[in-house]
Design an enzyme around this catalytic site. Structure first.
Site, PDB file in Angstrom:
ATOM      1  N   GLN A   1      10.181  22.387  28.449  1.00 16.09           N
ATOM      2  CA  GLN A   1      10.485  20.980  28.247  1.00 16.09           C
ATOM      3  C   GLN A   1      11.900  20.789  27.716  1.00 16.09           C
ATOM      4  OE1 GLN A   1       7.412  19.457  25.701  1.00 16.09           O
ATOM      5  NE2 GLN A   1       5.820  19.588  27.263  1.00 16.09           N
TER       6      GLN A   1
ATOM      7  N   ASP B   1      -0.400  27.060  27.809  1.00 16.61           N
ATOM      8  CA  ASP B   1      -1.461  26.045  27.797  1.00 16.61           C
ATOM      9  C   ASP B   1      -2.850  26.638  28.013  1.00 16.61           C
ATOM     10  OD1 ASP B   1       0.166  23.828  27.314  1.00 16.61           O
ATOM     11  OD2 ASP B   1       0.640  23.598  29.439  1.00 16.61           O
TER      12      ASP B   1
ATOM     13  N   LYS C   1       1.484  21.595  19.852  1.00 22.30           N
ATOM     14  CA  LYS C   1       1.074  20.969  21.107  1.00 22.30           C
ATOM     15  C   LYS C   1       0.367  19.643  20.784  1.00 22.30           C
ATOM     16  CE  LYS C   1       2.364  23.773  24.475  1.00 22.30           C
ATOM     17  NZ  LYS C   1       3.118  23.295  25.662  1.00 22.30           N
TER      18      LYS C   1
ATOM     19  N   ARG D   1      -3.369  23.906  18.273  1.00 26.58           N
ATOM     20  CA  ARG D   1      -4.392  24.515  19.125  1.00 26.58           C
ATOM     21  C   ARG D   1      -4.951  25.816  18.555  1.00 26.58           C
ATOM     22  NH1 ARG D   1      -1.821  22.986  25.125  1.00 26.58           N
ATOM     23  NH2 ARG D   1      -2.740  20.902  25.177  1.00 26.58           N
TER      24      ARG D   1
END
Length: 450
Positions: A176, A327, A354, A358
């Site tokens: 990103q 992910d 995230k 997580r």
């Protein structure tokens, strides 16, 4: 309360065999980029197979707000009439990116070198996520950003009046961050250079070249050096979006831990910067094979066949593999419960920032279901229970995070007792057909407060 409205509790009950074909949605990363790059061309870009989850639809709405003509043609087909590099108009309203971390960060990059101002917000989860990692390099181009403490949303970005090219070393492996800088570099004169020590997913590089940008990638002692020549005239494209490997992870992993299962997941993008989970599962002894391997639009694609795998063993996942599967660690931690021995996952600190933390979310939920999980700031270790599998019976918090919610639903399919989550609503952000798709395969998913 969730950011999307009334919570939707859901229970996943131990299932019989999962069998059939799982047609998962289009790739989320490529869908976001297709809309944004289409908006930066002059002419019409046609997109087929677009992921029509909430995250991507928020990006489509944002591109309209910046002046592009974005049309839903039905059946996953979309048309984008772009405004050209540097052609974004100033939005009349606040840009609400919902839960889309990728969307908001890439859009900020795309508008940061145009002389316009835009204000961004999102749901409760997105407003907690750090944006300084994006706004810091964008200010080097001459943009200005004003947000809440910690650089969080809501945030106003004032684009650079006279942008300058940037040479930027990414402080952490993040596609990103890299992509935001490259998109900003499109409207800066000269050459913008991004250097990353660890390779991250390279969809932006592939797609920028495909749209006609002059971009080179060199492997050097300094790292992976990406050089973009600014102010190109991007050419509209016809894009076929491959299906999302991150979404494919859920039916694949469910099949591996559910007795008697045999599931085919066709047309999955296997870009090497995205396929780390499948490599890891095969190393663990999963019965997972690639069929009909081919290339579509510069991206490697194959059909995945996953079968019940009762003899998997825990492994040490190489830390340098993390960017290619960041992910997928939540659902990998579920599979690890059904393997013999310990699965150690180091180098995953990025998971703490995230949509939720997580590492903590999975550790707490798996413990509630009878697993033993150790965690450090940047690692997680799951002590596998072998063929007897996860006891289950727990109620797990989704933390407004689609991947956490789906991972616990997968856990319930193979567990001894049902697994419940407090809210399945966030699943719609990336995998809106998850519930009917998994039900057709044989899963037992029940919406209930019971």
């Amino acid at each position: 309360m969730s950011g999307h409205g009334t919570p939707i509790p859901m229970t996943s009950r131990p299932a019989g065999p999962l069998n059939g074909t799982a047609d998962v949605p289009g790739d989320k990363s490529i869908s976001h980029r297709s809309l944004i790059l289409g908006a930066l061309t002059v002419g019409e870009t046609r997109i087929s197979g677009l992921l029509e989850g909430e995250d991507v639809l928020d990006t489509a709405r944002a591109m309209r707000a910046f002046g592009a003509e974005v049309t839903d043609l039905g059946g996953g087909d979309w048309s984008v009439h772009g405004v050209g590099v540097g052609g974004f108009a100033e939005p009349e309203t606040v840009i609400d990116c919902g839960n889309a971390g990728t969307g908001v960060r890439l859009i900020m990059g795309a508008m940061a070198t145009s002389p316009i101002t835009a204000t961004f917000t999102g749901d409760a989860s997105l407003c907690k996520r750090p944006m300084g990692r994006i706004t810091d390099p964008l200010t080097l181009f001459g943009a200005q950003a004003v947000g809440r403490s910690g650089g969080r949303l809501p945030l106003t970005m004032v684009g650079a009046e006279a942008p300058v090219p940037v040479r930027y070393v990414t402080p952490m492996p993040s596609a990103q961050v890299k992509s935001a800088v490259l998109l900003a570099g499109l409207n800066a004169p000269g050459q913008t250079v991004v250097i990353e020590q660890e390779a991250t997913r390279d969809h932006s590089e592939r797609m920028l070249r495909g749209f006609g940008a002059e971009l080179t990638v060199d492997e050097t002692e300094e790292g992976r050096v990406i050089t973009l020549t600014g102010q190109p005239e991007l050419m509209p494209q016809d894009i076929v979006v491959p299906r999302d490997p991150s979404s494919a992870a859920f039916p694949v992993c469910a099949a591996l831990i559910t007795e008697g299962s045999d599931v085919l997941v066709p047309n999955i993008g296997l870009n090497p910067t995205r396929a780390g989970l499948f490599t890891t599962l095969i190393e663990m002894g999963a019965d997972l094979t690639y069929e009909n391997e081919r290339e579509t639009g510069g991206e490697p694609v194959a059909d995945l066949r996953a079968k019940f795998s009762p003899a998997m063993t825990g492994i040490e996942v190489p830390p340098d593999r993390a960017p290619s599967m960041i992910d997928e660690y939540p659902v990998l931690s579920v599979v690890a419960c059904f393997a013999e021995g310990v699965t150690h996952m180091p180098g995953i600190k990025e998971l703490r920032v995230k949509e939720s933390d997580r590492i903590d979310a999975m550790a707490q939920g798996l413990r509630a279901c009878g697993a033993t999980v150790d965690e450090t700031e940047d690692s997680m270790s799951v002590h596998g229970l072998g063929q007897k599998g996860l006891p289950g019976g727990g109620t797990c918090q989704a933390h407004l995070d689609h991947r956490i919610a789906m991972s616990f639903m997968v856990a319930g399919m193979g567990a001894q007792k049902p697994v419940k989550i407090d809210d399945a609503g966030p699943i719609a952000t990336s995998f809106p057909i998850f519930e009917p798709l998994m039900t057709r395969l044989g899963a037992q998913l029940v919406r209930s407060n019971a």
